[in-house]
Design a protein around this motif. Sequence first.
Motif, PDB file in Angstrom:
ATOM      1  N   GLU A   1       0.850  -1.188   0.000  1.00 35.30           N
ATOM      2  CA  GLU A   1       0.000   0.000   0.000  1.00 35.30           C
ATOM      3  C   GLU A   1       0.886   1.239   0.000  1.00 35.30           C
ATOM      4  OE1 GLU A   1      -2.232  -0.154   3.656  1.00 35.30           O
ATOM      5  OE2 GLU A   1      -0.510   0.333   4.866  1.00 35.30           O
TER       6      GLU A   1
ATOM      7  N   GLY B   1      -8.428   4.690   2.661  1.00 38.34           N
ATOM      8  CA  GLY B   1      -9.289   3.955   3.575  1.00 38.34           C
ATOM      9  C   GLY B   1      -9.104   4.306   5.039  1.00 38.34           C
ATOM     10  N   HIS B   2      -8.064   5.080   5.353  1.00 39.06           N
ATOM     11  CA  HIS B   2      -7.849   5.482   6.749  1.00 39.06           C
ATOM     12  C   HIS B   2      -8.743   6.678   7.073  1.00 39.06           C
ATOM     13  CE1 HIS B   2      -3.697   3.535   7.710  1.00 39.06           C
ATOM     14  NE2 HIS B   2      -4.596   2.653   7.302  1.00 39.06           N
ATOM     15  N   ASN B   3      -9.641   6.444   8.027  1.00 37.36           N
ATOM     16  CA  ASN B   3     -10.595   7.503   8.370  1.00 37.36           C
ATOM     17  C   ASN B   3      -9.995   8.566   9.278  1.00 37.36           C
ATOM     18  OD1 ASN B   3     -12.603   6.081   6.977  1.00 37.36           O
ATOM     19  ND2 ASN B   3     -13.120   4.888   8.800  1.00 37.36           N
ATOM     20  N   THR B   4      -9.016   8.167  10.065  1.00 35.19           N
ATOM     21  CA  THR B   4      -8.470   9.077  11.068  1.00 35.19           C
ATOM     22  C   THR B   4      -7.177   9.702  10.566  1.00 35.19           C
ATOM     23  OG1 THR B   4      -9.398   7.651  12.784  1.00 35.19           O
ATOM     24  CG2 THR B   4      -7.810   9.296  13.483  1.00 35.19           C
TER      25      THR B   4
ATOM     26  N   SER C   1      -1.946   8.784   9.688  1.00 31.41           N
ATOM     27  CA  SER C   1      -3.312   8.294   9.511  1.00 31.41           C
ATOM     28  C   SER C   1      -3.434   6.909  10.148  1.00 31.41           C
ATOM     29  CB  SER C   1      -3.697   8.237   8.029  1.00 31.41           C
ATOM     30  OG  SER C   1      -2.986   7.237   7.326  1.00 31.41           O
ATOM     31  N   SER C   2      -4.661   6.523  10.434  1.00 32.08           N
ATOM     32  CA  SER C   2      -4.911   5.199  10.999  1.00 32.08           C
ATOM     33  C   SER C   2      -6.295   4.736  10.575  1.00 32.08           C
ATOM     34  CB  SER C   2      -4.792   5.217  12.520  1.00 32.08           C
ATOM     35  OG  SER C   2      -5.932   5.818  13.100  1.00 32.08           O
ATOM     36  N   PRO C   3      -6.538   3.423  10.672  1.00 35.16           N
ATOM     37  CA  PRO C   3      -7.851   2.906  10.270  1.00 35.16           C
ATOM     38  C   PRO C   3      -8.987   3.430  11.134  1.00 35.16           C
ATOM     39  CG  PRO C   3      -6.234   1.145  10.413  1.00 35.16           C
ATOM     40  CD  PRO C   3      -5.606   2.353  11.026  1.00 35.16           C
TER      41      PRO C   3
ATOM     42  N   TYR D   1      -9.885   2.362  14.453  1.00 39.03           N
ATOM     43  CA  TYR D   1     -10.329   1.651  15.663  1.00 39.03           C
ATOM     44  C   TYR D   1      -9.358   1.978  16.795  1.00 39.03           C
ATOM     45  CZ  TYR D   1      -6.877  -1.755  13.965  1.00 39.03           C
ATOM     46  OH  TYR D   1      -5.734  -2.356  13.484  1.00 39.03           O
TER      47      TYR D   1
ATOM     48  N   SER E   1      -5.414   1.466  17.157  1.00 44.24           N
ATOM     49  CA  SER E   1      -4.825   1.085  15.876  1.00 44.24           C
ATOM     50  C   SER E   1      -3.541   1.892  15.693  1.00 44.24           C
ATOM     51  CB  SER E   1      -5.793   1.344  14.736  1.00 44.24           C
ATOM     52  OG  SER E   1      -6.235   2.683  14.724  1.00 44.24           O
TER      53      SER E   1
END
Lengths: 114, 114
Positions: B1, B28-31, B94-96, B98, B101
């Motif tokens: 990725e 795809g990382h929301n945060t 960035s992170s997913p 949860y 994470s």
Amino acid sequence: AQSVTQLDSHVSVSEGTPVLLRCNYSSSYSPSLFWYVQHPNKGLQLLLKYTSAATLVKGINGFEAEFKKSETSFHLTKPSAHMSDAAEYFCVVSELGSNYQLIWGAGTKLIIKP
Amino acid sequence: EAGVVQSPRYKIIEKKQPVAFWCNPISGHNTLYWYRQNLGQGPELLIRYENEEAVDDSQLPKDRFSAERLKGVDSTLKIQPAELGDSAVYLCASSPGYENSPLHFGNGTRLTVT
């Protein structure tokens, strides 16, 4: 309240000898603990994390850390240092239910002597 | 990725000038996080986004700093006007999303204010 203390600002070891980077934390509840590494002029990279599973956590590049609740410690170790391990290492604590708040240590600079 | 991408890599400006930093997180990382790192210190959180919402901006100096993440993907951090004390490395992560994470960091933007 959470806090994290990295006990050494600099650690110097010879190549091929063991590495010990010390980290103590303070947490009211169940902490999650992380070690990140930062090579010169690079971003931070996760080495390993503890999130209430096995107390001995293995990470990348041969590093591992042991969560000791009684000592409130999460020291980072490696049996044999390599020149490429020279970097800054950060211990990080996050508390369950803290709304993702991460508390960062001040960092330990690891110096590897040839 | 693909990793977290930040630009520019370096920026030198005179005090009182504006400056902007850009970050594209992992897909795809929301945060998304913006941190400031002073020399010899750990990162300090400036702002955290969940999608396009700033959920923690308590440490952002709002008189001169602003940030946006309009479509919940890439983000911009702005300083206007810059002061000498703003010289630092600005890190985006960035992170997913949860809890606990791991964060994935970009290489940072080194800002020098003269």
